[in-house]
Every structure is written in C-alpha cells, then in structure tokens.
Write a protein that holds these residues in place. Structure first.
Motif, PDB file in Angstrom:
ATOM      1  N   PRO A  95      23.080  30.368  -0.040  1.00  0.00           N
ATOM      2  CA  PRO A  95      23.511  29.000  -0.348  1.00  0.00           C
ATOM      3  C   PRO A  95      23.827  28.157   0.886  1.00  0.00           C
ATOM      4  O   PRO A  95      23.625  26.946   0.882  1.00  0.00           O
ATOM      5  N   GLU A  96      24.288  28.808   1.957  1.00  0.00           N
ATOM      6  CA  GLU A  96      24.731  28.025   3.111  1.00  0.00           C
ATOM      7  C   GLU A  96      23.556  27.285   3.759  1.00  0.00           C
ATOM      8  O   GLU A  96      23.607  26.070   3.945  1.00  0.00           O
ATOM      9  N   ILE A 148      21.796  24.823   0.851  1.00  0.00           N
ATOM     10  CA  ILE A 148      22.392  23.524   0.522  1.00  0.00           C
ATOM     11  C   ILE A 148      22.142  22.528   1.650  1.00  0.00           C
ATOM     12  O   ILE A 148      21.818  21.363   1.400  1.00  0.00           O
ATOM     13  N   SER A 182      29.338  30.757  -4.849  1.00  0.00           N
ATOM     14  CA  SER A 182      28.525  29.824  -4.061  1.00  0.00           C
ATOM     15  C   SER A 182      27.091  29.714  -4.587  1.00  0.00           C
ATOM     16  O   SER A 182      26.480  28.645  -4.534  1.00  0.00           O
ATOM     17  N   ILE A 183      26.558  30.818  -5.126  1.00  0.00           N
ATOM     18  CA  ILE A 183      25.182  30.770  -5.620  1.00  0.00           C
ATOM     19  C   ILE A 183      25.079  29.831  -6.819  1.00  0.00           C
ATOM     20  O   ILE A 183      24.062  29.162  -7.025  1.00  0.00           O
ATOM     21  N   TRP A 189      27.024  27.145  -7.251  1.00  0.00           N
ATOM     22  CA  TRP A 189      27.069  25.798  -6.660  1.00  0.00           C
ATOM     23  C   TRP A 189      25.680  25.400  -6.172  1.00  0.00           C
ATOM     24  O   TRP A 189      25.227  24.287  -6.392  1.00  0.00           O
ATOM     25  N   TYR A 190      25.047  26.359  -5.495  1.00  0.00           N
ATOM     26  CA  TYR A 190      23.700  26.103  -4.977  1.00  0.00           C
ATOM     27  C   TYR A 190      22.750  25.757  -6.132  1.00  0.00           C
ATOM     28  O   TYR A 190      22.014  24.769  -6.083  1.00  0.00           O
ATOM     29  N   THR A 207      20.943  22.180  -6.754  1.00  0.00           N
ATOM     30  CA  THR A 207      19.477  22.141  -6.826  1.00  0.00           C
ATOM     31  C   THR A 207      19.017  21.393  -8.074  1.00  0.00           C
ATOM     32  O   THR A 207      18.174  20.488  -8.003  1.00  0.00           O
ATOM     33  N   ALA A 231      28.410  22.926   2.769  1.00  0.00           N
ATOM     34  CA  ALA A 231      27.877  24.261   3.067  1.00  0.00           C
ATOM     35  C   ALA A 231      28.711  24.932   4.155  1.00  0.00           C
ATOM     36  O   ALA A 231      28.957  26.144   4.111  1.00  0.00           O
TER      37      ALA A 231
END
Ligand code: ATP
Ligand code: MG
Lengths: 323, 248
Positions: free
Chosen positions: A52-53, A56, A169-170, A172-173, A177, A228
């Motif tokens: 994700p980092e 994003i 976080s995944i 959020w990603y 998206t 991110a």
C-alpha cells in the motif's frame, strides 16, 4: 462464434493494462518456479503489507500525470507528513489533531507545487524537483537528522491494525483505488482530467478550467503521498527523516509500467496498481530467491522499458488485426 | 449600443503582441444565420480576431456586442455558455479520448452530483452522441471509438455535430479544410451549409478562396491587421477578391 471470440480477444489485447499484467504474471511464475516459498501464505502477507505504501503514492502520481503534470516531491512529502505529525504530538497536540494538521500541511505543499507551476507557467518537473530538495532538507532541519521518538500515545490500529494475516492498510489501498477509478472513469471531473492532459488548448476551448483540474491533482497527489508516509511510519512505529528517499522514482515507474503516458491524457488506475505490485513483487522475490538486492534496480529498469515497448507494440499489432 | 441586425459585432478591435501589431482597428460583424468567410494572407490577423471573439484573450482596444449588448469576455468558458463555439483544426478534439467523451467534453451529462463532481450518465451520452452525429449525417461505428482513429474530415464533422447538438448560435471554424482531401473538404462544406439550414451563424476562415466563396454569404478580407474588404457575395467575384488579397 469464432468471430465473437476474436472480438473478445481483441478487447483484451487492447486493454492498456495488458502488458503490465502479463509481465506481473511472468515474474510471479518465475519466482514461484525458483522458490515455492514465494507464494506461501506468509510471504503473500508480507507483500500485501508493504504494497500500500508505494501503491497509494503511485495512484496520486498517476492522477497527476494523466492531467499532464509531474510530482517528484512525493518521496520527500512521504517523510514530511509523519515527521510533522510526530512534531505536533511532541509539542503537545492531541494525536488525532496532529495527524489531521500534518495531512492538511501536505495538501498545502501540493497546492504550492500547483500554484508555482501554473502561475509562472514553468514545468512541474522543475517545480517539484525543487520541492523535493526543499522538503527533504526541511525534514532534516526540523529533526536535526535524528529520528524523533514515535509518539507512544498514537493509536495506529486504524491504518495498520492486523486482521488475520492482513493489515488495515491494504483495505485503505483498495478503497482509494476504487474511489479514484470511479472518479477517473465515471465522473465528469475524470473526463476533464483526461481532456486537460490530452489536449489542454482544446479542453480550455471547451470551457474546462484546466488550471483547476491540475491544481486539484497536485493537492491530491501530495495528500496521498503524505498519507502513505503515515502508513509506513505507523507500521514501523518510527519516523525516519530519510523515509521515502527515491520513492518518487518507484512511483513513476509503477505508473509508467501500468500504461500511463508520460505526456499525459492516457492512463488507468488499475494499470498503476499492477505496476506497483510488479515492483514490490520483484523486490520481494529477489529476497526470497536469495539474489543480491542490487538486482532490484536492474530489474525495475528493464521492466519500465519493456512495459512501454510492449505497450506500443501490442497496440500497433492490435490495430492491424482489425482489417 | 450595437445594431440589432447583427448577432455579433466587433468594433475598432486592436491587439498588440510584444510590439507586433496583430490587429489595428478592425470592425467585424456576423448577422443571424449568416455564413461569413474570413480570408487573408498568413499573419493577417484572422486567428487573432477570432481568438478575441472566443474569449482566449481580451482586445487591447475596441468593443464587442453580442445580440446587441456589449460584452467583456473573460474566458472561453463564458463565451461558450453564450452559444459561441470555436472549432480549431488541431485543437478541437482530444485524440486519445472517445468520440462520446469528446462531444460532451466540459458539458457532460450527469446523474448525481456531489459537490462539483458529477456521476456520468454514460448510457444517455452514448445515445445522444449517436443522435448528434446523425444530425450531420455522419455514420460512425461506435461512440467509443477514439478520435485518433478518425480522418480529419470526420473530426470536423464530430466538432460540428457537437456545436449543433448544443444549440450554438455562432460556430467559428478556423481553417477547417486544412490538410483535407478534396472529397473531405467537400464534406466539411456540406456540414457548414447544414449549420445555416438550422439558423446557426458561422465564421469560416480559410486560405482557400475556392472553399470559402461557394458557401459564404459575405466575405471579409484582412491584410496586415486591417480590414481591406467586406463584400456580400453577389457584389463581388473570386477574381476581385484574389486581386485584393495579392496586392501589396
Ligand atoms: N500569441 C502570439 N504572440 C505573439 N505574436 C502573435 C501571437 N499570435 C499571433 N501573433 C502575431 O500576430 C499576427 C497575426 O497572427 P494570426 O495568427 O492572427 O494570423 P492569421 O491570419 O491567422 O495567419 P494564418 O493564416 O497563418 O493562420 C502575426 O504577425 C503573428 O505573428
Ligand atoms: Mg490562423
């Protein structure tokens, strides 16, 4: 029947994401063939944890690039946001407020990039190259080069909390998206982004406020980079002034591998997701098969060039298929 | 006050570009449902004049009246809202976007609006763009084809269909027949006549007098930033205008 099949095939070939998707599949299969560990549950979890980092950041870069501009400062902003967050907590602000102020500040940095680029009509490559150096320098100045202690009172669950083998976080990603895909493909604003990057004079002649479109994307790109950065600092529970160094190159690589045109006007969100996965998979796979990590840069370099060549090659072929 | 018999009237327009005088006191008017041909040598100031009319830049001096009222245009967006649509040869379309998205560019049909962002009504835009194209008798495979894949003449057709669909009052065409084959140019001339049939005024800029003359009701000649001729078609001939244009 056969004709229908050909048409479906043609559609698939014409997808902008196709060359990056094929490359991703090939790379995954090769790593898997060398070391089956690569697709073990633990390793997949690790990839999903770090993706994700970069992912994003790359999404923001993609939106901005489609509208016809660059942002090289995302790596510095990636560090700037968590550092500011930490500083605010140190200065006695409540954690949540510190996060909000830090995110607003990164949006302001994007606004500044946009303002300078658009008012003075200079290339955003230059503006954001300057910004990249300035904000990295600022981060080092603020911290004196020392990582400030990560605030113990900060609750990190919302961004990086564990759900089984996954981290928050995944999700959020995924959500970002879907949201950006929707904006780009299904809203009038998305149409303005494509038009602005594709042919600015005609977009302007058709009454689109192209400056506003670009300005908004500068802010969005910066905001996502800062967000991110927060995710990474929450995950590692540290804020290093060196975080995100070189990240702008990986983000641009992910974007270009995914089929977005450097010149603007063309690109997809899904392509960039695939591009980000490709980069992280290569990164991780080299570790799994115990190759020296120096190979990472080499492979990313090859991937970029190959993706762009494949893209134009496949399109040329597909055009000839028609008649 | 401008005169009521004109849709658009530009009076005493001046424009300088860093010392170059592009326009020096040009009067220019377009009547209702009239096709005005604007001709002149390279650098005569034709594009500059219509860029002022389409809101790209303000005149340094002079006045513009639209439907009898004085206007100060500040952006192309504002001008387009009034019903003045400009079609540039290269800049009319975004090549990498679909026909449908080009037709509705900046005026998308939306269903739901959140703030200033609207959810596209794709089915209606598909339907309406096909309707718009039928208006100029242009039959294209699908509204989702990229404009990149169209010929120059077809592109002009789409741009004109767009202007018609949005009920423009004045359509400005800057060199619409440039780089087109004889047959395609002919098609574009038909599109322009179709505009007139629907009561839409147009300004037709071209180097090629043989394109302008047959369709125009009136012909205006610019030279070195000045108007040197303004004839109703009946009052003049191709020979006369040619002579005027080649004079030093
Ligand atoms: N943006 C600009 N900056 C500086 N000078 C300009 C600009 N636009 C036009 N000019 C100058 O103004 C004059 C008129 O140009 P314009 O483009 O209006 O001519 P034109 O009649 O459209 O010519 P053509 O038939 O070649 O298109 C020229 O001398 C040109 O160099
Ligand atoms: Mg011109």
């Amino acid at each position: 029947m056969a004709q229908g099949l050909v048409n479906v095939l043609k559609k698939i070939i014409l997808l902008r994401e196709i060359s990056s998707l094929i490359m991703l599949l090939v790379v995954v299969l090769v790593f898997f063939a060398i070391s089956p560990l690569f697709l073990s549950q633990e390793n997949v979890a690790i990839i999903l944890e770090i993706i994700p980092e970069l992912g994003i950041v790359a999404l923001g870069v993609t939106m901005l690039m489609i509208s016809g501009e660059f942002d090289l400062s995302v790596g510095s902003v990636f560090a700037f946001c968590p550092i500011m967050m930490t500083m605010f907590v140190t200065w006695g602000f409540p954690p949540l407020l510190s996060v909000i102020i830090a995110l607003l500040m990164t949006m302001l940095l994007g606004a500044l990039n946009g303002f300078i680029t658009l008012t003075f009509g200079i290339p955003s490559f230059i503006t954001t190259l300057g910004a990249m150096l300035i904000w990295r320098g600022a981060v080092l100045l603020i911290t004196g080069g020392w990582p400030p202690p990560f605030p113990a009172e900060m609750s990190t669950g919302i961004l990086v909390g564990r759900l089984g083998i996954l981290r928050a976080s995944i999700f959020w990603y995924g959500a970002i998206t879907v949201l950006l895909w929707f904006v780009l493909e299904r809203t009038d604003f998305g149409n303005w982004i494509f038009a602005t990057g594709g042919n600015q004079p005609s977009a302007r002649a058709m009454g689109i406020d192209t400056h506003r479109v670009k300005f908004t994307n500068f802010m969005l790109c910066s905001l996502l980079a800062g967000f991110a950065g927060l995710i990474q600092s929450f995950r590692l529970a540290t804020t290093l002034p060196s975080m995100g160094t070189g990240l702008e190159m990986d983000a641009i690589a992910a974007t270009v591998i995914g089929g977005t045109a450097l010149s603007g006007g063309v690109g997809t969100v899904i392509g960039t997701v695939i591009g980000a996965f490709l980069i992280r998979v290569i990164d991780n796979g080299l570790v799994i098969i115990r190759a020296p990590s120096y190979w990472f840069r080499v492979f990313i370099g090859i991937a970029i060039i190959l993706a762009v060549i494949l893209n134009s090659f496949v399109r040329e072929r597909a055009k000839k298929l028609r008649c | 006050m401008g005169e009521d018999r004109y849709l658009v009237e530009m009076k005493n327009i001046h424009k300088w570009f860093s010392g170059v005088c592009a326009l020096r006191g040009v009067d220019f008017a377009v009547g209702y449902g009239e096709i005005v041909g604007l001709v002149g040598d390279n650098g005569a100031g034709k594009s500059t004049l219509i860029k002022i009319l389409s809101g790209f830049y303000p005149p340094d001096e002079g006045k513009i009246f639209f439907e009898g009222k004085e206007k100060h245009f500040s952006s192309p967006r504002e001008v387009r809202k009034l019903g003045i649509e400009t079609i540039y040869q290269e800049a009319a379309m975004v090549p990498k976007m679909s026909i449908m998205r080009n037709i509705f560019m900046g005026r998308e049909l939306t269903r739901l609006k959140v703030g200033s962002v609207g959810y596209l009504d794709v089915p209606r835009m598909e339907e309406e763009s096909m309707k718009a194209l039928e208006g100029v008798d242009l039959r294209l495979r699908s509204p989702h084809a990229l404009v990149d894949e169209l010929s120059g003449g077809q592109r002009q057709g789409v741009a004109i269909a767009r202007a018609m669909y949005f009920k423009s009052k004045l359509v400005i065409l800057d060199e619409p027949t440039n780089n087109l084959s004889v047959k395609e140019s002919q098609k574009v001339l038909e599109f322009i006549q179709e505009l007139k049939k629907q009561g839409i005024s147009s300004i037709f800029i071209s180097h090629n007098l043989y394109h302008v003359y047959p369709v125009a009701d009136r012909i205006v000649v610019l030279s070195h930033g000045e108007k040197i001729g303004d004839f109703r078609k009946e009052e003049t001939s191709i020979e006369e205008i040619t002579k005027l244009m080649v004079l030093p």
